[in-house]
Motif scaffolding. Structure first.
Motif, PDB file in Angstrom:
ATOM      1  N   HIS A   1      12.770   0.399  -1.801  1.00 36.27           N
ATOM      2  CA  HIS A   1      13.811  -0.014  -0.850  1.00 36.27           C
ATOM      3  C   HIS A   1      13.363  -1.091   0.145  1.00 36.27           C
ATOM      4  N   LYS A   2      12.041  -1.354   0.218  1.00 37.14           N
ATOM      5  CA  LYS A   2      11.501  -2.402   1.098  1.00 37.14           C
ATOM      6  C   LYS A   2      11.798  -2.149   2.573  1.00 37.14           C
ATOM      7  N   GLN A   3      12.005  -0.896   2.967  1.00 34.21           N
ATOM      8  CA  GLN A   3      12.221  -0.584   4.377  1.00 34.21           C
ATOM      9  C   GLN A   3      10.875  -0.448   5.073  1.00 34.21           C
ATOM     10  N   PRO A   4      10.775  -0.870   6.353  1.00 35.52           N
ATOM     11  CA  PRO A   4       9.470  -0.879   7.031  1.00 35.52           C
ATOM     12  C   PRO A   4       8.892   0.527   7.203  1.00 35.52           C
ATOM     13  N   LEU A   5       7.586   0.592   7.113  1.00 37.73           N
ATOM     14  CA  LEU A   5       6.856   1.848   7.312  1.00 37.73           C
ATOM     15  C   LEU A   5       5.600   1.535   8.118  1.00 37.73           C
ATOM     16  N   THR A   6       5.426   2.242   9.234  1.00 38.82           N
ATOM     17  CA  THR A   6       4.262   2.021  10.097  1.00 38.82           C
ATOM     18  C   THR A   6       3.432   3.290  10.186  1.00 38.82           C
ATOM     19  N   LEU A   7       2.122   3.127  10.042  1.00 40.94           N
ATOM     20  CA  LEU A   7       1.188   4.250  10.127  1.00 40.94           C
ATOM     21  C   LEU A   7       0.387   4.144  11.419  1.00 40.94           C
ATOM     22  N   ALA A   8       0.238   5.272  12.100  1.00 43.14           N
ATOM     23  CA  ALA A   8      -0.532   5.315  13.342  1.00 43.14           C
ATOM     24  C   ALA A   8      -1.654   6.333  13.215  1.00 43.14           C
ATOM     25  N   VAL A   9      -2.857   5.933  13.619  1.00 43.23           N
ATOM     26  CA  VAL A   9      -4.012   6.836  13.647  1.00 43.23           C
ATOM     27  C   VAL A   9      -4.331   7.147  15.103  1.00 43.23           C
ATOM     28  N   TRP A  10      -4.331   8.450  15.445  1.00 49.91           N
ATOM     29  CA  TRP A  10      -4.606   8.903  16.806  1.00 49.91           C
ATOM     30  C   TRP A  10      -5.974   9.574  16.855  1.00 49.91           C
ATOM     31  N   ASP A  11      -6.688   9.358  17.953  1.00 49.03           N
ATOM     32  CA  ASP A  11      -7.987  10.012  18.128  1.00 49.03           C
ATOM     33  C   ASP A  11      -8.111  10.451  19.591  1.00 49.03           C
ATOM     34  N   ILE A  12      -8.513  11.718  19.794  1.00 46.42           N
ATOM     35  CA  ILE A  12      -8.661  12.239  21.156  1.00 46.42           C
ATOM     36  C   ILE A  12      -9.893  11.602  21.794  1.00 46.42           C
ATOM     37  N   ASP A  13      -9.731  11.047  22.984  1.00 48.34           N
ATOM     38  CA  ASP A  13     -10.840  10.396  23.687  1.00 48.34           C
ATOM     39  C   ASP A  13     -11.825  11.431  24.219  1.00 48.34           C
ATOM     40  N   HIS A  14     -13.115  11.109  24.075  1.00 49.16           N
ATOM     41  CA  HIS A  14     -14.204  11.945  24.623  1.00 49.16           C
ATOM     42  C   HIS A  14     -14.067  13.406  24.190  1.00 49.16           C
ATOM     43  N   PHE A  15     -13.697  13.624  22.932  1.00 53.70           N
ATOM     44  CA  PHE A  15     -13.509  15.001  22.483  1.00 53.70           C
ATOM     45  C   PHE A  15     -14.830  15.773  22.470  1.00 53.70           C
ATOM     46  N   LYS A  16     -15.907  15.086  22.116  1.00 50.51           N
ATOM     47  CA  LYS A  16     -17.212  15.755  22.106  1.00 50.51           C
ATOM     48  C   LYS A  16     -17.581  16.247  23.494  1.00 50.51           C
ATOM     49  N   LYS A  17     -17.196  15.478  24.509  1.00 49.84           N
ATOM     50  CA  LYS A  17     -17.496  15.890  25.879  1.00 49.84           C
ATOM     51  C   LYS A  17     -16.745  17.173  26.236  1.00 49.84           C
TER      52      LYS A  17
ATOM     53  N   LEU B   1       2.945  -1.269   6.767  1.00 49.17           N
ATOM     54  CA  LEU B   1       2.701  -1.440   5.332  1.00 49.17           C
ATOM     55  C   LEU B   1       3.233  -2.802   4.877  1.00 49.17           C
ATOM     56  N   ARG B   2       2.408  -3.514   4.115  1.00 49.84           N
ATOM     57  CA  ARG B   2       2.771  -4.836   3.613  1.00 49.84           C
ATOM     58  C   ARG B   2       3.009  -4.790   2.107  1.00 49.84           C
ATOM     59  N   ALA B   3       3.658  -5.820   1.607  1.00 48.01           N
ATOM     60  CA  ALA B   3       4.138  -5.807   0.221  1.00 48.01           C
ATOM     61  C   ALA B   3       3.030  -5.560  -0.795  1.00 48.01           C
ATOM     62  N   LYS B   4       1.870  -6.178  -0.599  1.00 53.70           N
ATOM     63  CA  LYS B   4       0.800  -6.071  -1.602  1.00 53.70           C
ATOM     64  C   LYS B   4      -0.294  -5.095  -1.177  1.00 53.70           C
ATOM     65  N   ASP B   5       0.012  -4.276  -0.191  1.00 50.79           N
ATOM     66  CA  ASP B   5      -0.971  -3.316   0.318  1.00 50.79           C
ATOM     67  C   ASP B   5      -1.240  -2.192  -0.673  1.00 50.79           C
ATOM     68  N   SER B   6      -2.469  -1.713  -0.666  1.00 50.22           N
ATOM     69  CA  SER B   6      -2.765  -0.385  -1.209  1.00 50.22           C
ATOM     70  C   SER B   6      -2.760   0.571  -0.020  1.00 50.22           C
TER      71      SER B   6
ATOM     72  N   TRP C   1       5.202   5.597   0.376  1.00 42.96           N
ATOM     73  CA  TRP C   1       4.749   4.345  -0.241  1.00 42.96           C
ATOM     74  C   TRP C   1       5.642   4.002  -1.431  1.00 42.96           C
ATOM     75  N   ALA C   2       5.970   5.001  -2.260  1.00 40.16           N
ATOM     76  CA  ALA C   2       6.857   4.772  -3.407  1.00 40.16           C
ATOM     77  C   ALA C   2       8.257   4.369  -2.935  1.00 40.16           C
ATOM     78  N   ARG C   3       8.725   5.002  -1.849  1.00 39.06           N
ATOM     79  CA  ARG C   3      10.047   4.666  -1.301  1.00 39.06           C
ATOM     80  C   ARG C   3      10.064   3.231  -0.768  1.00 39.06           C
ATOM     81  N   PHE C   4       8.948   2.823  -0.142  1.00 45.38           N
ATOM     82  CA  PHE C   4       8.844   1.450   0.364  1.00 45.38           C
ATOM     83  C   PHE C   4       8.912   0.452  -0.786  1.00 45.38           C
ATOM     84  N   LYS C   5       8.250   0.782  -1.902  1.00 44.22           N
ATOM     85  CA  LYS C   5       8.260  -0.119  -3.047  1.00 44.22           C
ATOM     86  C   LYS C   5       9.675  -0.308  -3.598  1.00 44.22           C
TER      87      LYS C   5
END
Length: 462
Positions: free
Chosen positions: A330-346, A431-436, A324-328
């Motif tokens: 150099h303004k280079q794009p940064l993408t975050l991905a959240v993965w979740d295992i399907d039907h893990f409880k099963k 990540l966008r310019a004014k994002d937290s 996040w500090a590096r993005f502030k």
């Protein structure tokens, strides 16, 4: 002398490096402190919903957590308050077994004891999943999670809360113990550096003494030479002159012998001092190497998920802040991905928690194998993983995520002789310019749930 001073400067540099390590440890301790605060606060809220009559002691517990200075949770008092809450829960459970509420009464409208216990166990399981622990504590957490998945008659909820509180308390004790060890070493290092500094100053004083001795010799030689010149001018007899010269030379020899004796004593003292300094440095080097190894092992335990071997949530928090500090800057794009295992409880319900643990390890390994060295993947908690695509737009990251998802969905998995189908849902956000950081996570999380609602086994970008 120059080499000794250089050694002193070198150890002062190492001292500063060690101080920096302590500061990093304090930062990780502060992160763990924050997790403990969050866990206790949410646990109190969950218990209060299940047991409204405990509102007062639970509110007191939350207030204790809220008012404690940062990094200084009063674990002793908190543990006592938790014990009071647990005792109250036992009393409620005992009474509930004997009292049947009348139809239409307020008590009858409230969830029954089994529903409350199930709710508390579910909240407890969610909170435990979010904790990043060392290997020995991770095994205890895994056992506790497995117990939470058993029918409620297996162990009463109050005992499980006791075990969870003990787990959190032991985690804090581990961190405090490591911090105390490091502080003790820093004190020892400071004392040793002070001794080295005194030795160097002693050598400097010896050199000053030697300089004074040499100046005294120079004055003595100069005096003898002037006296010799005066005697030569005043004496005509050659034999008398020889006697005078011989006497003057004897005096010079005495001065030279005195100088050599003084220098020999100086050399001996400096050799002894240098040998003592080298001995201290050797011992300090061994202790420093041992500390370095312990710190490295401790860092790995703190930042690596014990079950899967990939970075844990603490490591994720550090890396996200860095990117996040590096993005502030150099303004280079940064993408975050959240993965979740399907039907893990099963998977857990059908094959058991060991199968679930194996599935987590397999998914973690597959995800780690699919990312570039510059990217990041870590376990967020439970069956969730987070990935950072560095210098990558969300559209490019979406294509990469889909390829990863298809590779995992198409891989053959087995538990014993039974086939296992594992798929993942993924949500991505750039990540966008004014994002937290919270906003970035929230969008990616919502995109992941959109993937779930759309049928699972897919990737969705916000």
């Amino acid at each position: 002398m120059t080499a000794q001073a250089s050694e002193g400067d070198d150890w002062k540099g190492r001292y500063l490096d060690t101080l920096h390590t302590l500061e990093e440890r304090d930062e990780r301790l502060a992160t763990s402190d924050e997790l403990i605060r969050l866990s206790l606060a949410r646990l109190a809220l969950a218990a209060e919903k299940a047991y409204p009559s405990l509102e007062k002691p639970l509110a007191s517990l939350r207030q204790e957590v809220k008012s404690a200075p940062e990094g200084k949770l009063p674990l002793g008092r908190l543990l006592n308050q938790l014990k009071d809450v647990v005792n109250a829960l036992r009393t409620i459970e005992t009474r509930s077994e004997d009292i049947e509420p009348e139809k239409g009464s307020p008590a009858a409208a409230e969830p029954n004891l089994d529903d409350r216990a199930a709710l508390a166990r579910r909240f407890l399981a969610v909170l435990l999943e979010k904790l990043a622990l060392t290997h020995d504590l991770e095994e205890r957490k895994s056992d506790l999670l497995e117990t939470l998945g058993l029918p409620s008659e297996g162990e009463v909820t109050t005992v499980l809360i006791d075990r969870a509180a003990s787990l959190v308390n032991d985690m804090r004790k581990q961190l405090e113990h490591e911090k105390d060890d490091l502080a003790s070493f820093l004190k020892q290092l400071t004392d040793t550096l002070s001794e080295l500094d005194r030795d160097v100053q002693a050598d400097i004083e010896l050199l000053h003494d030697d300089t004074g001795t040499r100046l005294a010799l120079h004055d003595a030689v100069d005096s003898q030479m002037r006296g010799l010149e005066e005697d030569i001018s005043a004496v005509d007899d050659v034999n008398q002159l020889k006697g005078i010269i011989s006497t003057r030379l004897d005096r010079l020899r005495l001065h030279m012998n005195g100088l050599r004796a003084s220098e020999a004593r100086l050399v001996e003292r400096m050799e002894n001092t240098t040998a003592a300094m080298r001995g201290r440095i050797v011992r300090l080097e061994k202790e420093t190497e041992s500390l370095r190894e312990n710190l490295q092992a401790s860092r790995e335990r703190m930042l690596v998920d014990a079950l899967t071997g990939v970075p844990n949530r603490l490591a994720l928090d550090e890396r996200v802040k860095l990117e996040w500090a590096r993005f502030k800057r150099h303004k280079q794009p940064l993408t975050l991905a959240v993965w979740d295992i399907d039907h893990f409880k099963k998977i857990n319900d059908s094959f058991g928690h060991k199968a679930g643990d194996k599935a987590l390890r397999i998914v973690a390994t597959k995800l780690a194998q699919q990312v570039r060295e510059t990217d990041f993947v870590g376990r967020y908690g439970g069956e969730e993983f987070v990935m950072l695509f560095i210098n990558t737009s969300v559209q490019d990251a979406l294509g990469k995520a889909d390829a990863i998802r298809e590779a995992i969905a198409g891989a053959p998995f087995r538990y014993g002789d039974k086939p296992l189908t594992i798929t993942l849902s993924c949500g991505l956000s750039q990540l966008r310019a004014k994002d937290s950081l919270e906003q970035l996570f929230e969008r990616a999380d919502q995109a992941m749930y959109a993937a779930k609602e759309a049928g699972r086994n897919r990737c969705v970008a916000d």
